[in-house]
Design a protein around this motif. Sequence first.
Motif, PDB file in Angstrom:
ATOM      1  N   ARG A   1      -7.498 -13.914  -2.876  1.00 41.48           N
ATOM      2  CA  ARG A   1      -8.631 -13.272  -2.202  1.00 41.48           C
ATOM      3  C   ARG A   1      -9.746 -12.977  -3.195  1.00 41.48           C
ATOM      4  O   ARG A   1     -10.923 -13.182  -2.908  1.00 41.48           O
ATOM      5  CB  ARG A   1      -8.154 -11.989  -1.535  1.00 41.48           C
ATOM      6  CG  ARG A   1      -9.203 -11.308  -0.721  1.00 41.48           C
ATOM      7  CD  ARG A   1      -8.616 -10.141   0.032  1.00 41.48           C
ATOM      8  NE  ARG A   1      -9.662  -9.443   0.752  1.00 41.48           N
ATOM      9  CZ  ARG A   1      -9.532  -8.246   1.266  1.00 41.48           C
ATOM     10  NH1 ARG A   1      -8.377  -7.615   1.160  1.00 41.48           N
ATOM     11  NH2 ARG A   1     -10.527  -7.668   1.889  1.00 41.48           N
ATOM     12  N   HIS A   2      -9.383 -12.513  -4.381  1.00 36.11           N
ATOM     13  CA  HIS A   2     -10.367 -12.230  -5.422  1.00 36.11           C
ATOM     14  C   HIS A   2     -11.123 -13.511  -5.807  1.00 36.11           C
ATOM     15  O   HIS A   2     -12.357 -13.496  -5.938  1.00 36.11           O
ATOM     16  CB  HIS A   2      -9.677 -11.627  -6.646  1.00 36.11           C
ATOM     17  CG  HIS A   2     -10.574 -11.424  -7.812  1.00 36.11           C
ATOM     18  ND1 HIS A   2     -11.532 -10.445  -7.838  1.00 36.11           N
ATOM     19  CD2 HIS A   2     -10.671 -12.088  -8.994  1.00 36.11           C
ATOM     20  CE1 HIS A   2     -12.183 -10.507  -8.991  1.00 36.11           C
ATOM     21  NE2 HIS A   2     -11.668 -11.497  -9.710  1.00 36.11           N
TER      22      HIS A   2
ATOM     23  N   ALA B   1      -1.516 -13.003  -3.298  1.00 35.61           N
ATOM     24  CA  ALA B   1      -2.487 -12.940  -2.203  1.00 35.61           C
ATOM     25  C   ALA B   1      -3.771 -12.259  -2.667  1.00 35.61           C
ATOM     26  O   ALA B   1      -4.874 -12.704  -2.326  1.00 35.61           O
ATOM     27  CB  ALA B   1      -1.883 -12.209  -1.008  1.00 35.61           C
ATOM     28  N   LEU B   2      -3.637 -11.186  -3.446  1.00 35.21           N
ATOM     29  CA  LEU B   2      -4.823 -10.498  -3.955  1.00 35.21           C
ATOM     30  C   LEU B   2      -5.613 -11.370  -4.918  1.00 35.21           C
ATOM     31  O   LEU B   2      -6.849 -11.386  -4.889  1.00 35.21           O
ATOM     32  CB  LEU B   2      -4.428  -9.188  -4.647  1.00 35.21           C
ATOM     33  CG  LEU B   2      -4.024  -8.046  -3.723  1.00 35.21           C
ATOM     34  CD1 LEU B   2      -3.480  -6.881  -4.548  1.00 35.21           C
ATOM     35  CD2 LEU B   2      -5.206  -7.591  -2.888  1.00 35.21           C
TER      36      LEU B   2
ATOM     37  N   GLN C   1       2.333 -10.110  -2.966  1.00 37.88           N
ATOM     38  CA  GLN C   1       1.108  -9.361  -2.733  1.00 37.88           C
ATOM     39  C   GLN C   1       0.082  -9.624  -3.827  1.00 37.88           C
ATOM     40  O   GLN C   1      -1.107  -9.781  -3.554  1.00 37.88           O
ATOM     41  CB  GLN C   1       1.404  -7.864  -2.647  1.00 37.88           C
ATOM     42  CG  GLN C   1       2.161  -7.465  -1.397  1.00 37.88           C
ATOM     43  CD  GLN C   1       2.552  -5.993  -1.397  1.00 37.88           C
ATOM     44  OE1 GLN C   1       2.482  -5.311  -2.416  1.00 37.88           O
ATOM     45  NE2 GLN C   1       2.987  -5.502  -0.251  1.00 37.88           N
ATOM     46  N   MET C   2       0.535  -9.701  -5.068  1.00 38.10           N
ATOM     47  CA  MET C   2      -0.368  -9.961  -6.183  1.00 38.10           C
ATOM     48  C   MET C   2      -0.983 -11.355  -6.062  1.00 38.10           C
ATOM     49  O   MET C   2      -2.183 -11.536  -6.295  1.00 38.10           O
ATOM     50  CB  MET C   2       0.374  -9.819  -7.512  1.00 38.10           C
ATOM     51  CG  MET C   2      -0.519  -9.989  -8.690  1.00 38.10           C
ATOM     52  SD  MET C   2      -1.771  -8.723  -8.711  1.00 38.10           S
ATOM     53  CE  MET C   2      -1.452  -8.017 -10.271  1.00 38.10           C
TER      54      MET C   2
END
Length: 68
Positions: free
Chosen positions: A48-49, A44-45, A41-42
Amino acid sequence: MNLEDRMTELESRQAFQDDTIQALNDVLVAQQRVVERLQLQMAALLKRHEEMMGQFDSFEEEAPPPHY
């Protein structure tokens, strides 16, 4: 304490320790799964960031309109 009582006590302690070790291992495995999921998840974040920051950077690089 005679030898038989001592052996029984040791076997009982070993069985309890085996159960405790197995319970701790089960918790550790579950926590590892959570950590792996959080790492995905990190990642992916972060991706995205970076994509969003790339979009904002392209807006800032544009020249101002001619009326300035």
